[in-house]
Design a protein around this motif. Sequence first.
Motif, PDB file in Angstrom:
ATOM      1  N   ILE A 172      -6.311   0.987   1.875  1.00  0.00           N
ATOM      2  CA  ILE A 172      -6.171   1.569   1.667  1.00  0.00           C
ATOM      3  C   ILE A 172      -6.685   2.864   2.833  1.00  0.00           C
ATOM      4  O   ILE A 172      -5.515   4.129   2.540  1.00  0.00           O
ATOM      5  N   GLU A 173      -7.758   3.151   2.685  1.00  0.00           N
ATOM      6  CA  GLU A 173      -9.096   3.905   3.849  1.00  0.00           C
ATOM      7  C   GLU A 173      -8.071   4.091   5.131  1.00  0.00           C
ATOM      8  O   GLU A 173      -7.483   4.689   6.068  1.00  0.00           O
TER       9      GLU A 173
ATOM     10  N   GLU B 150      -1.244   7.545   7.847  1.00  0.00           N
ATOM     11  CA  GLU B 150      -1.689   9.257   7.277  1.00  0.00           C
ATOM     12  C   GLU B 150      -1.403   9.875   7.545  1.00  0.00           C
ATOM     13  O   GLU B 150      -0.824  11.772   7.841  1.00  0.00           O
TER      14      GLU B 150
ATOM     15  N   ILE C 262       1.080  -1.201   0.152  1.00  0.00           N
ATOM     16  CA  ILE C 262       0.239  -0.005   0.013  1.00  0.00           C
ATOM     17  C   ILE C 262       0.809   1.582  -0.055  1.00  0.00           C
ATOM     18  O   ILE C 262       1.515   1.999   1.647  1.00  0.00           O
TER      19      ILE C 262
ATOM     20  N   TYR D 216       3.941   6.659   5.676  1.00  0.00           N
ATOM     21  CA  TYR D 216       4.199   6.812   3.800  1.00  0.00           C
ATOM     22  C   TYR D 216       5.219   5.730   3.991  1.00  0.00           C
ATOM     23  O   TYR D 216       5.779   5.700   4.362  1.00  0.00           O
TER      24      TYR D 216
ATOM     25  N   LYS E 114      -4.952   5.698   5.947  1.00  0.00           N
ATOM     26  CA  LYS E 114      -4.829   6.994   5.573  1.00  0.00           C
ATOM     27  C   LYS E 114      -5.149   6.999   7.057  1.00  0.00           C
ATOM     28  O   LYS E 114      -5.157   8.587   7.747  1.00  0.00           O
TER      29      LYS E 114
ATOM     30  N   ASN F  18       0.723   5.629  -2.642  1.00  0.00           N
ATOM     31  CA  ASN F  18       0.558   5.627  -3.620  1.00  0.00           C
ATOM     32  C   ASN F  18      -1.244   5.960  -2.911  1.00  0.00           C
ATOM     33  O   ASN F  18      -1.853   5.610  -5.027  1.00  0.00           O
ATOM     34  N   ASP F  19      -1.680   6.281  -2.491  1.00  0.00           N
ATOM     35  CA  ASP F  19      -3.000   5.302  -2.517  1.00  0.00           C
ATOM     36  C   ASP F  19      -3.261   4.152  -2.951  1.00  0.00           C
ATOM     37  O   ASP F  19      -4.556   4.488  -3.874  1.00  0.00           O
ATOM     38  N   LYS F  20      -2.717   3.206  -3.275  1.00  0.00           N
ATOM     39  CA  LYS F  20      -3.328   1.714  -4.187  1.00  0.00           C
ATOM     40  C   LYS F  20      -2.099   0.712  -3.781  1.00  0.00           C
ATOM     41  O   LYS F  20      -1.907   0.745  -2.975  1.00  0.00           O
ATOM     42  N   CYS F  21      -2.773  -0.618  -3.734  1.00  0.00           N
ATOM     43  CA  CYS F  21      -2.968  -1.979  -3.321  1.00  0.00           C
ATOM     44  C   CYS F  21      -2.065  -2.100  -4.394  1.00  0.00           C
ATOM     45  O   CYS F  21      -2.567  -2.709  -5.625  1.00  0.00           O
TER      46      CYS F  21
END
Length: 469
Positions: free
Chosen positions: A372-373, A380, A12, A394, A376, A14-17
């Motif tokens: 991913i959330e 993050e 995980i 991150y 966050k 760059n906001d992706k898996c």
Amino acid sequence: MKYSCITSSSVIFNDKCQPATIIYSKDSGKIIDIIGKEIEEGSPMLSKYNIQEYDNVTPNIILPGLVDSHVHLNEPGRTDWEGFESGTKAAITGGVTTVIDMPLNAVPPTTTVHNFKLKLEAAKDKLWCDVGFWGGLIPTNTEDLLPLIEYGVRGFKGFLSPSGVDEFPQIDTIHFENVISKLENQNTMLLFHAEIEDDEKRYHDGMDTTTYKNFMNSRPPTFETNAIEMIINTVDRQLRGTNSNLKFHIVHLATEEGIPLISEAHQKQLPITAETCFHYLTFSESLISNKATHYKCCPPIRDDNNRVALWDGIQKGVITSVVSDHSPCTPELKNLQKGDFVEAWGGIASVGFNLPVMYTLSQLHANEISLIEIVKLCCENTSIQAGINNRKGYIRIGYDADFAIFDPHIKQTIRNDSVQFKNKLTPYHGMELDGVVKKTVLRGYAMFDVTKGLNVRPLGCTILEPRSL
């Protein structure tokens, strides 16, 4: 220069898996490169890095190490409640590579530089994860705030109601205004236990204090909403339209009635954020038995509609982080035999449960929240809150090589006798969770492995550099 690498089909960043191979240095503790594919050992693509250690963790997921920005480690002074060693061990076994320590319930609290030095001395050679520190905001330490910033505290927490300990008195609106004026030009954060008590809503003579519902009703949502409204109005009056870097944060939001207030503050572009806690998202009043004082916390856990509404606040982006508020005590102070909610100490023990609790709840919630959330919410945004988002939270080149290796397909059951924190009492006892942290890497070093246990020595550091903007 020799490097290490870790790779998986699921990383995980760059906001992706997505598949990735992460190159990092144990010498610097930093991520050197990220290659957007899973690379086999011995591949020519790795030859230029002089790889000393290779670790392929597929099918497990690599996440950034979690940042828990609300933890009470209680040392020095109340180390029978919790301590740096036991608390950070609990954190690291759950994939939490950074915790931010609250200024109470240590004795003395982190309200002066002298007290802070005592805390730093107490932390030496005991940290299994990295630790930052919140300072305290009390009526008598206004002149200590700037020196504490220079010594590295991440911000200051104050109470708008009694804290429960005599050495950490509450502040009022006038003091809040004075502190804003004092810190207006500083890059720091003011955090608030946002309850303003109303004596008329408290217990009355003859009321059963072993009944959870009576305890919950004794601290109604108006305690929180009155405090949140005061904070918003004061910030709006003092800082709106200025270029101040001063930020504000509501800790452990527990009532759904606070969500529209925070949303309104965001619409006004006021620098106010809010967190909630795992226990408010997990438990509800109807499941708590009378005398079950290990569930006591302030603000209290409320009904199930409120719990669902907090999830909704997360999905709408009003609540931006989720933390443990790990606030343990000795079992005796929970007064389980008598079961009196007035006499029992309030606080939930849960540090290190962060990732499996959130993942389990995300599967149960009607509108699934992805990993991913969760990153966050628990990596993050908590690193942003603590002002360490230039190195933590991150998976990025130049950031600390902090990783949680997570297997979402294994189940575990929480047991009091197997938790790592000092006092073996948690309301999560008996709860089956989805997912297990298989390994935790801190600045390149494997601090925990589910098959090997903890590293032979603590390698955590204190975080004292200035806040990231």
